[in-house]
Structure formats: structure tokens, C-alpha cells
Design an enzyme around this catalytic site. Structure first.
Site, mmCIF file in Angstrom:
data_model
loop_
_atom_site.group_PDB
_atom_site.id
_atom_site.type_symbol
_atom_site.label_atom_id
_atom_site.label_comp_id
_atom_site.label_asym_id
_atom_site.label_seq_id
_atom_site.Cartn_x
_atom_site.Cartn_y
_atom_site.Cartn_z
ATOM 1 N N CYS A 110 -8.879 -29.122 15.313
ATOM 2 C CA CYS A 110 -8.763 -30.244 14.383
ATOM 3 C C CYS A 110 -9.518 -31.393 15.013
ATOM 4 O O CYS A 110 -9.048 -31.989 15.977
ATOM 5 C CB CYS A 110 -7.302 -30.625 14.160
ATOM 6 S SG CYS A 110 -7.101 -32.166 13.222
ATOM 7 N N SER A 114 -5.022 -33.710 15.471
ATOM 8 C CA SER A 114 -4.684 -32.525 16.265
ATOM 9 C C SER A 114 -3.804 -31.580 15.456
ATOM 10 O O SER A 114 -2.821 -31.052 15.961
ATOM 11 C CB SER A 114 -3.963 -32.930 17.552
ATOM 12 O OG SER A 114 -4.831 -33.680 18.375
ATOM 13 N N CYS A 115 -4.163 -31.363 14.197
ATOM 14 C CA CYS A 115 -3.357 -30.526 13.308
ATOM 15 C C CYS A 115 -3.210 -29.123 13.897
ATOM 16 O O CYS A 115 -4.170 -28.564 14.431
ATOM 17 C CB CYS A 115 -3.996 -30.453 11.930
ATOM 18 S SG CYS A 115 -4.030 -32.058 11.118
#
Lengths: 207, 267
Positions: A110, A114-115
Site C-alpha cells: 500500500c 499501509s492497508c
């Protein structure tokens, strides 16, 4: 373990960082004003410290290795197939599972934040959230994988999934060779976190 | 916004460093901040998109100098103060109190029903798919062009993917549109697609031929690819040669030239 325990107790003898102090101050003020329930905060911390984590994802992967019908369902509708095993929730509402093969290697990132698929992998490790990874994995993925110890043959197609929406990606790694007789539980032990992000193969170094 | 958070393709950060046996939280405060963020305490109801935008709006120098949970802490404090639940003065006074007396415990308030409710919420999540009447404009296999959009507000179209040729590989129905939802301007659900963009298209002729990025993009980020014929894979001079092996050795060469890492906090 609550924060005050850790300070008073013997786990963290060093002085509190500025961030720790600030977090403590905000929590205390919110409690004093009746805006925060301490056990709600405890519950969330405990959930991700002790419960939800990469072991769940490993069960999904091992089950898919053993049950071709399940694997088909998993690749078609990740969310539903993962829910069959009892997993799901926040940051895994829309799961997509992508399969590694001898010809195609998938890796997840990501770049914007910060998926990460919490219900199957837990909270992301620091390296996944790092500027280094977010900046480089889309630009020079082979070099990044090499640094992580994964040398991909040049003829393997490399697909980098940038998690820009609420879809969350889980890599279904290849089943390691010579594992025919193994039980699902034994197989799950070979499935590392890193192999489900795509920076490693299953069955090698631990994640 | 064209912010510091939009890092895809940037140089200068150095090698990815991994920690063995990494704990979920490195310090107890990280867990408390994470949980306070998730529970939304002390703030007016908000959306995940607004939360992300809160981090994007941090001062760029601060963003770079902060760890992940320090950014969450900063974002949370901004939102709590902006919402009026706490004032800066209160927070600073409380910090003084705690730093003067390390043994002072954080007071507790219990609400078992709320704790059960949060467990349920963590298990059910918040789906962002919606039903809309509008038919999808694109179908799997369509060639598209990502638009060159530069909004000052929140967007999920990273800079490195703008103005690029790609191919639709999946349609995911309609999803809440972050660009408006982040600003309280409504969910405005749009069709969401996975778009495949080749590494050559993104990074030029020195990129590998058998690499690509797949990224989820909303319909309004996309236009028909009017250039016609054969955009995505190799374009430019290297295409004529179609020398896969040459290209890959060239790229390996360049990746060996590692820039020195900017030393900063690792997390």
C-alpha cells in the site's frame, strides 16, 4: 497489560518517551471526562496482540492447499470463503486472494498508507509500513524481493498489488514441494506471514 | 493531495529492513493509541477516509520524522482538539502532571457492554460496497487511461499511476468514493475497478517487461483509452527489439546502484 502497569512494574524501567506521555495524557483526560471506556481499549489491544494474526491466514492457505473446491471458492470470493473458516472483520471486509504459481508471483503493498488484511494477517509489521517498502516495491519489486531473500527467475511474471481501495489482498503461496503426506495443521505451520504478503515462499524462513 | 504520503516510486529510502520476531506493538502506548483510534473515542463520528486524510495533512517533515503510531497519535490529537473534546492546554497540563509523577496511574472507567460491542464491530467490519443504479462504464478487458487528477484534497489515485495506459482486470461493484467521503461531502459510491498497468508504462523503457502494478481505481479516475491500438505492455524503442533478457539484465544492473538510506526512525 495496561500502560500504568508497565511503568510501575518491572517491564519498562526506562523513562517514558514523549509519545508515551502524550498518549497517556490523552487517555487519562478522556477517561476523566467519561468519553473513554478503558476496557474497550484493552479489548482492542488484546484482540490484535493475542488473537487475530497470521495464524488465521495460514489456516486459510493450508485449507485451500488441501481442498480444491475451497480454493476455487477462495479465489472467486475471498471474503465469503474466509468467513467459512470463521475469519473476517475490520480491514478485511472485501478480501481478494491472488494465487502464486510457477509462472506468476504476486506481492502486496500500500503505497499511500499501509492497508493490510487485518483479519487474516493481524496488524502489519514495521517493514510493510516503512517508507522504503512503500516507495520501492512498485518501482523495483525484483530488487526488493531479492533483498528479502527471494530470487525470482527472470521468466516469472511479477504482479504488485497496490491496495488503494478497501479491497484487501492475501497471497495464496505455492504449496511447498514434498509435502504430500502432511496434515492441514502441519501445512499451516509452513505458511509464514511473509509468504502471504508475497515477499517469501511458504515453507522457508519464518515471517 | 500531492502529499509526502504518496510514496510510490520515490528514491532515496534505502533497503527494506525487517525485524525478526517482531512484536505487534513495540511499546504499550502504541497499542493504546491504535485502540483509541479504532474506537473513535473523543472525536465526532468520522470515516476511515477522513482518518487517512488526517495523516496525509501532517506537516511533511513531521510525517517523515515520525513512526507509524506517532503519526496515528498526531492525527488523533488533531481530531480530538478540533472536535472540542479536549484542549491543547489540558493535554499539555496533563503531560506535565504525568512527567512530574511517573507513578501516577491512568484512571480507569469500565463499560463491559461497550467492550462487547467493540468486539462485535471488529468481527463484522464496515463494508463500503453500495448499490447504485448507474451501469459500469468499463468492462473487464477494456483499455483505459488513468486521468491526470491533482486534487488538493484526499484521493486514492497515487501520482505514479496518473496519466497511464492500463487494462481493466476486474470490476468490484460500487464502492464509497474516498475523495468526497474524506471531506464530509458524502459517500457518492462509484464503480471500482482493478487496473493493470505495466512496469514499462509506469517507469519507462528500462523497466522489466514482465512486471506490472495492479491497482484499484474508481470510475471517475479513468477515461477511455483513445490512443487505440496497443498501449499497455512495452512501448517506445525497446518494444521493437522485444529483448526480454537484455531488459532484465539492464534493470538488475540499475537496481544494484543502491542509494544510501536516509537514516531516520525505523518505525
Amino acid at each position: 497489560m495496561s500502560e500504568q502497569q508497565s511503568e510501575k512494574g518491572h517491564h519498562h524501567p526506562r523513562p517514558l518517551s514523549l509519545s508515551a506521555l502524550r498518549a497517556k495524557a490523552i487517555e487519562a483526560l478522556l477517561v476523566e471526562k467519561g468519553l473513554l471506556a478503558s476496557d474497550v481499549i484493552d479489548r482492542i489491544v488484546e484482540t490484535y496482540e493475542n488473537d487475530v494474526g497470521p495464524l488465521y491466514g495460514a489456516k486459510v492457505v493450508a485449507h485451500a492447499w488441501c481442498d480444491p473446491d475451497y480454493k476455487r471458492r477462495l479465489l472467486r470470493d475471498g471474503t465469503a470463503a474466509i468467513a467459512e473458516l470463521g475469519f473476517g472483520g475490520v480491514q478485511g471486509e472485501h478480501m481478494q486472494v491472488v494465487e502464486n504459481t510457477p509462472r506468476i508471483h504476486n506481492v502486496v503493498c500500500c503505497t499511500l498508507c499501509s492497508c493490510y488484511p487485518w483479519p487474516v494477517l493481524g496488524l502489519p509489521p514495521v517493514w510493510y509500513k516503512s517508507f522504503e517498502y512503500r516507495a520501492r516495491i512498485v518501482r523495483e519489486p525484483r530488487a526488493v524481493l531479492q533483498e528479502c531473500g527471494l530470487d525470482l527467475p527472470p521468466n516469472v511474471e511479477l504482479r504488485v498489488w497496490d491496495s488503494s481501495s478497501e479491497l484487501r489482498y492475501l497471497v495464496l503461496p505455492e504449496r511447498p514441494p514434498d509435502t504430500e503426506g502432511m496434515s492441514e495443521a502441519e501445512l499451516a505451520a509452513l505458511v509464514t506471514r511473509d509468504s502471504m504478503i508475497g515477499i517469501a515462499k511458504a515453507g522457508r524462513a519464518k515471517g | 493531495m500531492n502529499g509526502i504520503h504518496d510514496m510510490g516510486g520515490m528514491d532515496g529510502f534505502g533497503p527494506v529492513q525487517r525485524e525478526t520476531n517482531e512484536p505487534v506493538f513495540h511499546e504499550p502506548w502504541e497499542g493504546r493509541v491504535f485502540a483509541m483510534n479504532i474506537s473513535g473515542v473523543g472525536r465526532p463520528p468520522s470515516t476511515i477516509d477522513a482518518g487517512r486524510h488526517g495523516i496525509e495533512r501532517l506537516d511533511p517533515a513531521r510525517y517523515l520524522a515520525s513512526s507509524y503510531y506517532e503519526r496515528w497519535l498526531a492525527r488523533m490529537e488533531e481530531a480530538i482538539v478540533a472536535g472540542g473534546a479536549l484542549s491543547r492546554d489540558e493535554i499539555e497540563a496533563k503531560i506535565k502532571e504525568f512527567s512530574a509523577n511517573r507513578d501516577l496511574p491512568v484512571p480507569r472507567r469500565e463499560d463491559p457492554a461497550a467492550a462487547e460491542q467493540i468486539s462485535l464491530l471488529l468481527r463484522t467490519g464496515n463494508p463500503v460496497t453500495r448499490t447504485i443504479l448507474r451501469k459500469p462504464r468499463f468492462a473487464v478487458g477494456d483499455r483505459v487511461m488513468t486521468r491526470n487528477l491533482n486534487p488538493h484534497g484526499h484521493t486514492r489515485l497515487p501520482r505514479y499511476t496518473r496519466g497511464k495506459h492500463g487494462v481493466i482486470t476486474a470490476h468490484h461493484g460500487a464502492h464509497v468514493f474516498p475523495d468526497t467521503n474524506a471531506h464530509g461531502l458524502g459517500e457518492n459510491p462509484q464503480h471500482l475497478y482493478t487496473v493493470r498497468i505495466s512496469a514499462r508504462e509506469l517507469w519507462g523503457d528500462t523497466a522489466e517487461t514482465n512486471e506490472c502494478v495492479l491497482i484499484d481505481l474508481w470510475e471517475s479516475y479513468l477515461a477511455n483509452d483513445s490512443s487505440g491500438t496497443k498501449p499497455p505492455p512495452p512501448r517506445g524503442p525497446a518494444k521493437a527489439k522485444s529483448a526480454k533478457s537484455k531488459a532484465s539484465s539492464r534493470s538488475r544492473e540499475s537496481s544494484r546502484v543502491q542509494s544510501k538510506s536516509i537514516r531516520k526512525k525505523a518505525r
